[in-house]
Each structure stands twice: as C-alpha cells, then as structure tokens.
Design a protein around this motif. Structure first.
Motif, PDB file in Angstrom:
ATOM      1  N   THR A   1       0.914  -1.143   0.093  1.00 32.60           N
ATOM      2  CA  THR A   1      -0.057   0.139   0.019  1.00 32.60           C
ATOM      3  C   THR A   1       0.853   1.222  -0.312  1.00 32.60           C
TER       4      THR A   1
ATOM      5  N   ASP B   1      -0.074  -4.795  16.179  1.00 29.39           N
ATOM      6  CA  ASP B   1      -1.493  -4.819  15.801  1.00 29.39           C
ATOM      7  C   ASP B   1      -1.694  -6.163  15.116  1.00 29.39           C
TER       8      ASP B   1
ATOM      9  N   LEU C   1       5.170   1.568  16.959  1.00 26.02           N
ATOM     10  CA  LEU C   1       5.618   2.999  16.881  1.00 26.02           C
ATOM     11  C   LEU C   1       4.506   3.695  16.453  1.00 26.02           C
TER      12      LEU C   1
ATOM     13  N   LYS D   1      -0.954   5.020  15.475  1.00 27.38           N
ATOM     14  CA  LYS D   1      -0.099   3.953  14.938  1.00 27.38           C
ATOM     15  C   LYS D   1       0.643   4.438  13.703  1.00 27.38           C
TER      16      LYS D   1
ATOM     17  N   LYS E   1       1.417   3.138   6.854  1.00 30.94           N
ATOM     18  CA  LYS E   1       1.767   3.836   5.409  1.00 30.94           C
ATOM     19  C   LYS E   1       0.473   4.326   4.822  1.00 30.94           C
ATOM     20  N   SER E   2      -0.636   3.980   5.543  1.00 36.91           N
ATOM     21  CA  SER E   2      -1.843   4.497   4.725  1.00 36.91           C
ATOM     22  C   SER E   2      -2.579   5.694   5.518  1.00 36.91           C
TER      23      SER E   2
HETATM   24  P1  ATP Z   1      -1.195   0.143   6.062  1.00 35.82           P
HETATM   25  O1  ATP Z   1      -1.523   1.304   6.902  1.00 35.82           O
HETATM   26  O2  ATP Z   1      -1.360   0.090   4.687  1.00 35.82           O
HETATM   27  O3  ATP Z   1      -2.140  -1.192   6.807  1.00 35.82           O
HETATM   28  P2  ATP Z   1       1.007  -0.607   7.761  1.00 35.82           P
HETATM   29  O4  ATP Z   1       1.802   0.575   7.955  1.00 35.82           O
HETATM   30  O5  ATP Z   1      -0.064  -0.980   8.926  1.00 35.82           O
HETATM   31  O6  ATP Z   1       0.302  -0.258   6.374  1.00 35.82           O
HETATM   32  P3  ATP Z   1       1.434  -3.276   7.128  1.00 35.82           P
HETATM   33  O7  ATP Z   1       1.977  -3.567   5.821  1.00 35.82           O
HETATM   34  O8  ATP Z   1      -0.038  -3.470   7.351  1.00 35.82           O
HETATM   35  O9  ATP Z   1       1.917  -1.684   7.518  1.00 35.82           O
HETATM   36  O10 ATP Z   1       2.443  -4.035   8.177  1.00 35.82           O
HETATM   37  C1  ATP Z   1       3.457  -4.657   7.910  1.00 35.82           C
HETATM   38  C2  ATP Z   1       4.185  -5.089   9.382  1.00 35.82           C
HETATM   39  O11 ATP Z   1       4.635  -4.146  10.069  1.00 35.82           O
HETATM   40  C3  ATP Z   1       3.140  -5.818  10.240  1.00 35.82           C
HETATM   41  O12 ATP Z   1       3.869  -6.952  11.039  1.00 35.82           O
HETATM   42  C4  ATP Z   1       2.776  -4.857  11.207  1.00 35.82           C
HETATM   43  O13 ATP Z   1       2.325  -5.369  12.575  1.00 35.82           O
HETATM   44  C5  ATP Z   1       4.136  -4.087  11.318  1.00 35.82           C
HETATM   45  N1  ATP Z   1       3.949  -2.654  11.780  1.00 35.82           N
HETATM   46  C6  ATP Z   1       2.932  -1.806  11.028  1.00 35.82           C
HETATM   47  N2  ATP Z   1       3.227  -0.514  11.476  1.00 35.82           N
HETATM   48  C7  ATP Z   1       3.651  -0.627  12.458  1.00 35.82           C
HETATM   49  C8  ATP Z   1       4.039   0.003  13.643  1.00 35.82           C
HETATM   50  N3  ATP Z   1       3.671   1.751  13.601  1.00 35.82           N
HETATM   51  N4  ATP Z   1       5.091  -0.300  14.644  1.00 35.82           N
HETATM   52  C9  ATP Z   1       5.597  -1.535  14.751  1.00 35.82           C
HETATM   53  N5  ATP Z   1       5.262  -2.422  13.754  1.00 35.82           N
HETATM   54  C10 ATP Z   1       4.114  -1.919  12.581  1.00 35.82           C
END
Ligand code: ATP
Ligand code: MG
Length: 376
Positions: A59, A197, A238, A245, A248-249
């Motif tokens: 994403t 999450d 983080l 949280k 990326k979206s």
């Molecule tokens: P989206 O907003 O598209 O869902 P995202 O930033 O949540 O993107 P994902 O691709 O859903 O990223 O998650 C990929 C991996 O990174 C997962 O294991 C998730 O738990 C971890 N992750 C995502 N955001 C965080 C964060 N803020 N802190 C720690 N781990 C994270």
C-alpha cells in the motif's frame, strides 16, 4: 492468550525469553517432529529447524515503524541461518479500498525496502501471494474452522474498518486474518516477526492450526501445521507524527526512503506535549516517549538514558536529537535503497524466483491437506 516471543533463538538479546505473554512453547514435538531447537535455546549461527514467515501490504513504502517493528527482527533471524519467507500481501490491499493503486510499483518497492534493510534474496523467499494459487486455496478449509462471531471480535479488523476508505465492510476485510493464516501456514512457518497490531491475527492462525489438527491429524497423530508464534520487537507499536499507529496509509509516517530534509520536516511536525521536561513515560506521555524510544533505538541506548540527557531541553531539542539519530541510523539503509532502486528488473526477478519457490512449497502443503481431509 497470544503467544509472543521477543527476539527468539537469540541468546544475546536483552529481553530474550522474558516476554510477558509467553506460555509453554507451542512448538513441541507433537506439532513439529524432528525440530532441532526450541525458541530461545539455539546457538546463534547454528542452522535450526525454524521457519519464518512475515510480510507487508503493498500500500506504500515502508517506514521506520516497520524497520523497528519487524524488519530488524527479520534480518536478525536471517543472520541466525533461519529460513525466511516474506509475503507481499497484494490481495490484502483491497480489504479496505476499492482498487489497489499503483500495485506493481508498491510491490517492487516492498522488495526494495526489504533488501535495503538487509534481507538477502538468496536466503529469503520474497513473493506476492496472488502468484501462489495453492496458498490461496487453503483459505477454503481454513474458513470452515472459525466462526463468524470470532471474526467479528478481532480488534485489529475493527480498527482497520474504522480507518477504511470504503462505505461498507467487504467480506475480504472480514476474513483477511484467515487469509493471513494461509500465508503463514502454507510454508509451515513457526515464527512470525510482526508489530503489535498483528497479534489478534496470529491468534487466528494459531487457532486454525490447532483446530485443523483436531479435525485432520495425520494417520500417525502428528499435525500438518505448527502453531506459529509472534516475534515482537522492542518497538512493537511505533507511533506516527499524529500520535496514532504509524501506518503507510494514514499520512503519519517517516519512510525509510525519505530524504534527510523530509525526515527533519516530518519529525518537526510530530505531536508532543507542553511539558518541557523530557521523560520516558509511555503510559502518560505516549508521544514524547515514542520520540525518545525512536532516538534510543537509533543510538543503541536505553530510552531512559536519552530522556535523562535531554532533561529540561523541551520538545524542540528532542526533535533535533530524533532527526539526527534517525538520519544517521538510516544513512546506510538509504544508500543501499538508492543503489537497488535503479534496477527494477532485478526487483521483479526476485519476486519471480520467490514465487517459484513458494509455489513448490504451497503445492506440497495443499497435497498434504487434501490427503488428511480424504480428498480423492
Ligand atoms: P497499512 O496502513 O497499509 O495497513 P502498515 O503501515 O500498517 O500499512 P502493514 O503492511 O499493514 O503496514 O504491516 C506490515 C508489518 O509491519 C506488520 O507486521 C505490522 O505489524 C508491522 N507494523 C506496521 N506498522 C507498525 C508500527 N507503527 N510499529 C511497529 N510495527 C508496525
Ligand atoms: Mg497495516
């Protein structure tokens, strides 16, 4: 309770084996015959019979939440000789939006970010799950093992529905933790480095593995699937610049590929509070604590030390320290990223090779599933 483990198979990690939520290891001889090592016990560098599966949604580019939440653990586990699988969850993109925008570009960029962080395509199978039909077919028997009520209770799905751009909740959104169980179990992964999450989803995968075994054991009583464990980092959640949280979206992320100036601008805009005294107090001052933790992770120090050094310096000094620390820490990652970004053909080749390996494994697992289910 969700099984989690912090930096397993790494005897030197400070918090190894001290996770607050680590019941008896689910990876026993009953679920994985012939396992050479238990989490937390193997010698670093010794090839062990673990398998790691983890991944990301295409994403957008990866951010520092990914780096400290999961990428660092991926690289650490890879360095211990553990077989790695990195799934690009391209079907997962359309769980919370109508169309997967710039899918090819985002997919290649996930490869790029993983390689820049230190994943080695000779040791890690990096693939998009849409390219692995047998993996997707596991969704059907797996869906029969969970109830609609259980799916409805998943707190991460609820949070993602709240942030979704869709007017109605799709069936795919509702069931994607089960699809994720197929991502994990198709290769019989037992370790899953993830952010916080993902813990409810890991619990779904563990439930499915257990129930599958109850219904369809092998003739000798052994299980087809292990019960996977989450591997949490020191920064499992983080926060982004808005205090939620980092995602990326959600427009609140500092990307691995951001320039140093962009990084400075984003961190300058991060939410803090009015107290000039800098302390590491995650419960009461989450935004300040998050920035302190970020600087500490980059500097390889404790957050308490970083906070004590800043003392009464206020948010501006904290943000300067964080910016310098992040930029310095990421410099080699960003340099590798820039070098690799020039060759998109190579990134696509990594995905093709990964899909070939993943398909061979998924085909074998599906054949085993059909056999224990009595398909002819
Ligand atoms: P989206 O907003 O598209 O869902 P995202 O930033 O949540 O993107 P994902 O691709 O859903 O990223 O998650 C990929 C991996 O990174 C997962 O294991 C998730 O738990 C971890 N992750 C995502 N955001 C965080 C964060 N803020 N802190 C720690 N781990 C994270
Ligand atoms: Mg996400």
């Amino acid at each position: 309770m969700t099984a989690t483990t912090t930096a397993p198979v790494q005897t030197t990690a400070p918090s190894a084996g001290t996770s607050s939520a680590s019941p008896a290891s689910p990876i026993g001889p009953d679920t994985q015959p012939g396992k050479a090592a238990k989490a937390g016990k193997a010698d670093p560098g010794t090839p062990v019979a673990h398998r790691v599966l983890t991944g990301d949604r295409p994403t957008g580019p990866l951010h520092i939440g990914h780096y400290f939440g999961t990428l660092q653990n991926r690289v650490r586990l890879q360095a211990q000789g553990i077989e790695m699988f990195i799934v690009v969850g391209d079907y997962q993109v359309i769980t919370d939006r109508d169309i997967a925008d710039r899918l090819a570009e985002h997919t290649e960029n996930l490869v790029l970010d993983n390689l820049a962080a230190g994943l080695d395509p000779d040791r890690a199978t990096i693939f998009a799950h849409s390219r692995v039909p047998a993996l997707n077919q596991l969704l059907l028997p797996f869906l029969s093992l969970v109830s609609v009520a259980e799916l409805g209770r998943n707190p991460t799905v609820k949070d993602e529905i709240a942030h979704s751009s869709q007017a109605a909740v799709s069936g795919l959104m509702f069931t994607y933790p089960v699809h994720q169980a197929a991502d994990i179990l198709f290769c019989k992964a037992d370790l899953v480095p993830v952010g916080q999450d993902q813990l409810p989803h890991l619990e779904v995968a563990r439930t499915i593995a257990r129930r599958f075994h109850e219904r369809y054991p092998h003739a000798d009583g052994t299980a087809v699937f292990p019960r996977p464990e989450a591997v949490l980092s020191e920064a499992p959640l983080l926060l982004g610049t808005d205090g939620g949280k980092m995602s990326k979206s959600r427009g609140n992320a500092v990307y691995l590929g951001a320039s140093e100036d962009e990084t400075a601008r984003l961190i300058r805009g991060a939410k803090t509070d009015t107290d000039r005294h800098i302390a590491y107090d995650p419960a009461n001052r989450p935004e300040v604590a998050n920035l302190v933790l970020l600087a500490a992770l980059c500097q390889g120090r404790s957050p308490e030390d970083v906070a004590a050094e800043l003392g009464d310096g206020g948010a501006a000094a904290l943000k300067r320290t964080v910016t310098e620390s992040v930029n310095e820490f990421l410099r080699p990652v960003r340099a590798r990223r820039t070098a690799l970004a020039a060759d998109r053909g190579y990134l696509r080749q990594v995905l093709r090779d990964g899909a070939e390996r993943a398909n061979a494994i998924a085909d074998a697992t599906l054949a085993e599933v059909r056999e224990v289910m009595g398909s002819v």
